[in-house]
Design a protein around this motif. Structure first.
Motif, short mmCIF file in Angstrom:
data_model
loop_
_atom_site.label_atom_id
_atom_site.label_comp_id
_atom_site.label_asym_id
_atom_site.label_seq_id
_atom_site.Cartn_x
_atom_site.Cartn_y
_atom_site.Cartn_z
N LYS A 49 1.01 -1.15 0.01
CA LYS A 49 0.06 0.00 0.03
C LYS A 49 0.83 1.08 -0.10
N ASP A 50 1.66 1.31 0.77
CA ASP A 50 2.74 2.70 0.97
C ASP A 50 3.66 2.72 -0.20
N ASN B 265 3.69 8.85 -6.46
CA ASN B 265 4.05 10.50 -5.94
C ASN B 265 5.35 11.09 -6.45
N ASP C 294 1.87 4.32 -3.30
CA ASP C 294 1.60 5.49 -2.87
C ASP C 294 2.73 6.51 -3.17
#
Length: 131
Positions: free
Chosen positions: A16-17, A24, A20
């Protein structure tokens, strides 16, 4: 050997991290029109190494994006460590691999819909790469 619950939880958290952070970092570098997703993160039993399988669309940008990710690996690891500092004591080392399963499935579908039958002649399909 099956993954333990701890490995699965850490893998899901990192997945999940990582997704992201990678999106970004692409956006910050000014690259648009490229979709990066983390399809799977496998963590070793001693929780020291995490293998992240990354899907990149469109596939013509795979080589350059994975190269950019590997160049910024330490920065990505630091940012993930900051996000997970309350859940993990030690951040595992990250390794990034291209996940080609979507292209493999697409090749199978094209072969089945076409005149050539991969079931009758398995040499028509590319061999899967093991990582």
């Amino acid at each position: 050997m099956e993954e333990t619950n701890r490995q699965k939880k850490i893998g899901g958290l990192l997945q999940k991290d990582l997704a992201d952070v990678l999106q970004n970092s692409l956006r910050d570098s000014g690259r648009t029109g490229i979709l990066v997703s983390v399809s799977k993160v496998r963590v070793t039993t001693d929780l020291s190494i995490a293998k992240a399988y990354v899907s990149i669309f469109p596939s013509k940008h795979q080589a350059e994006v994975i190269e950019e990710i590997n160049e910024n690996k330490s920065q990505i690891k630091h940012e993930i460590a900051q996000r997970t500092r309350h859940q993990l004591r030690k951040m595992p080392d990250l390794s990034f691999y291209i996940d080609d399963s979507l292209e493999y499935i697409d090749g199978i579908e094209k072969s089945i819909k076409g005149k050539e039958d991969p079931v009758a002649n398995p040499d028509l399909l590319d061999k899967r790469k093991k990582s």
